[in-house]
Design a protein around this motif. Structure first.
Motif, PDB file in Angstrom:
ATOM      1  N   UNK A  68      70.018  25.717  51.505  1.00  0.00           N
ATOM      2  CA  UNK A  68      70.275  27.006  52.137  1.00  0.00           C
ATOM      3  C   UNK A  68      69.547  28.156  51.430  1.00  0.00           C
ATOM      4  N   UNK A  69      69.451  28.106  50.106  1.00  0.00           N
ATOM      5  CA  UNK A  69      68.944  29.242  49.342  1.00  0.00           C
ATOM      6  C   UNK A  69      67.454  29.176  49.056  1.00  0.00           C
ATOM      7  N   UNK A  70      66.898  27.976  48.938  1.00  0.00           N
ATOM      8  CA  UNK A  70      65.528  27.841  48.437  1.00  0.00           C
ATOM      9  C   UNK A  70      64.526  27.350  49.468  1.00  0.00           C
ATOM     10  N   UNK A  89      51.444  25.799  46.117  1.00  0.00           N
ATOM     11  CA  UNK A  89      50.743  26.110  44.867  1.00  0.00           C
ATOM     12  C   UNK A  89      51.624  26.842  43.870  1.00  0.00           C
ATOM     13  N   UNK A  90      52.708  27.480  44.336  1.00  0.00           N
ATOM     14  CA  UNK A  90      53.625  28.181  43.429  1.00  0.00           C
ATOM     15  C   UNK A  90      54.928  28.423  44.167  1.00  0.00           C
ATOM     16  N   UNK A  91      56.027  28.235  43.461  1.00  0.00           N
ATOM     17  CA  UNK A  91      57.341  28.390  44.069  1.00  0.00           C
ATOM     18  C   UNK A  91      57.895  29.785  43.794  1.00  0.00           C
ATOM     19  N   UNK A  92      58.717  30.282  44.713  1.00  0.00           N
ATOM     20  CA  UNK A  92      59.339  31.594  44.546  1.00  0.00           C
ATOM     21  C   UNK A  92      60.572  31.489  43.636  1.00  0.00           C
ATOM     22  N   UNK A  93      60.323  31.151  42.401  1.00  0.00           N
ATOM     23  CA  UNK A  93      61.382  31.048  41.398  1.00  0.00           C
ATOM     24  C   UNK A  93      60.680  31.021  40.052  1.00  0.00           C
ATOM     25  N   UNK A 107      57.689  33.374  52.316  1.00  0.00           N
ATOM     26  CA  UNK A 107      58.778  33.937  51.529  1.00  0.00           C
ATOM     27  C   UNK A 107      60.044  34.075  52.365  1.00  0.00           C
ATOM     28  N   UNK A 108      61.159  34.123  51.651  1.00  0.00           N
ATOM     29  CA  UNK A 108      62.447  34.312  52.306  1.00  0.00           C
ATOM     30  C   UNK A 108      62.517  35.662  53.010  1.00  0.00           C
TER      31      UNK A 108
END
Length: 439
Positions: A26-28, A54-58, A428-429
């Motif tokens: 749900x969040x990621x 290539x890169x995670x939003x964390x 992105x979220x």
């Protein structure tokens, strides 16, 4: 006899199992729709779309204090390799003792001598991070400890001039390079430090009662576009947790009620080889995070230390189990923005100024003294680079490629017939889930 840490982990296992998977999904992750067009219209016929993250939003990070600190090029390159393999974020050293060891002797530039242990010149660190696409957090802007001797000659009202000068210098060099800054570090420890060091003449600052308000107002002036963080100890954040009557919670509540613009809540998590029930018990950990999330501010677990030597015995497996549970819970929680393991190598702990306890236990690294990856390092590598990564191949005949993936940056490769087009997208979220790719 079974170690207490195992008991704490087992006590919360059922709750963790029920929540981690659902919250992570749900969040990621999000449902994305890529519309492949030509001349503004969706493509007919077979289209192959490859989405490669290539890169995670964390922010998965560590401190980078041992960069170029070794005597040999071989070991320096090993450190760089092990750091960049799993981390996309770094805490860069801005401790006052390292940036201005003597009054007026500013030590930021590439040309400055690299002669202070665990304090490489920040320009060198920033260059390395930018070259390797590593996000940066400046740590810290103000801390009452680890200050040069000369600042202790002033009372706080006199010292304000030099603190503002320091903020201005850091802003000029790094406001455009760092995403975030720890504005105030460990406010809950001021009394402890005073009682510990007043007889021995230790180096510390006793600030004014409202120094947090003053420091954040000053930081907002010099760092208007950066995320500004209040960071406190594991005792304040976890060990002394009493729900919404916790001292750290009440301090944040008071500061926010007075208009202090705190962008993010930093919570240290240095765990020794005993105790830590509010972290090792997953249900309790969720409760701590849920409580602080009620402020509506992002949370980052700013400094993590878990030893691989537990109660006198080597136990890499327990370090790995504890690390995996902590990372899974934190990654799943919607309020979390990042997790920072503190010391990457065992030989990078600070033992010169503090006794070997908690964060300074010489087994809290992810890499041992011979630079072998511990089981905990391999566990985080598996999570970050395999499980929490999206690489999808989507075949579609209507020009629309739909997939579910982790929020982050992607290389999108579209193949239609003999034509290949590659685009870079940030999925992105906070952005539209439908994106058009024009051939």
């Amino acid at each position: 006899m079974e170690k207490d840490i195992y008991k704490h982990i087992r006590a919360g296992e059922a709750y963790v199992a029920d929540r981690v998977k659902a919250d992570t999904e749900r969040s990621r992750k999000g449902l994305f729709e890529l519309v492949i067009t030509k001349d503004g219209k969706p493509i007919d016929g077979d289209v192959c779309v490859e989405a490669t993250m290539t890169d995670i939003d964390f922010n998965f990070g560590a401190n980078i204090f041992m960069l170029n600190q070794y005597d040999t090029d071989e070991k320096n390159r090993l450190y760089e390799r092990e750091f960049t393999k799993i981390f996309n974020s770094a805490a860069i050293p801005l401790y006052w003792e390292g940036t201005e060891p003597t009054k007026g002797n500013i030590r930021y530039s590439r040309e400055a001598p690299n002669d202070v242990y665990r304090r490489p010149p920040a320009d060198i660190v920033a260059d390395f991070c930018e070259a390797n696409n590593i996000r940066m957090k400046g740590h810290p802007l103000f801390w009452h400890e680890f200050v040069p001797k000369w600042v202790t000659e002033y009372d706080f009202s006199e010292l304000k001039y030099f603190i503002e000068k320091r903020f201005a210098e850091i802003s000029e060099r790094y406001a455009d390079r760092c995403e975030r800054f720890d504005v105030v570090n460990e406010p809950s420890r001021i009394y402890d430090v005073y009682m510990r060091d007043r007889a021995s003449g230790g180096r510390y600052i006793i600030p004014e009662d409202d120094y947090c308000v003053w420091a954040f107002e000053l930081a907002r002036r010099y760092f208007p576009a950066n995320k500004l963080i209040l960071n406190d100890t594991v005792e304040a954040a976890f060990h002394d947790f009493r729900g919404k009557y916790s001292g750290y919670y009440l301090n944040i509540k008071d500061l926010l009620s007075r208009g202090v613009q705190i962008d993010e809540i930093g919570m240290q998590c240095h765990l020794g080889d005993r105790g830590g029930v509010n972290v090792y018990n997953g249900e309790r950990l969720y409760n701590v995070l849920d409580t602080y999330a009620s402020f509506g501010k992002p949370i980052n677990i700013s400094e993590i230390s878990i030893p691989s030597k537990i109660q006198g015995e080597e136990d890499e497996e327990l370090q790995a189990i504890a690390a995996e549970q902590l990372y899974r819970i934190c990654f799943s929680h919607p309020a979390l923005s990042g997790i920072t393991w503190w010391n990457l190598p065992d030989d990078g702990v600070l033992t010169t100024k503090r006794k070997a306890g908690d964060e300074n236990l010489p087994s809290t690294g992810l890499i041992d003294g011979d630079y072998n990856e511990k089981l905990a390092y391999k566990t985080l590598d598996r999570l970050i680079n395999t499980e929490w990564r999206t690489d999808e191949v989507i075949n579609t005949s209507n020009g629309i490629a739909s997939f579910k993936g982790f929020y982050g940056k992607y290389d999108i490769k579209v193949t239609v017939g003999g034509e290949v087009v590659t685009k870079r997208l940030h999925l992105s979220k906070d952005m539209s889930r439908v994106r058009r790719i024009e051939l």
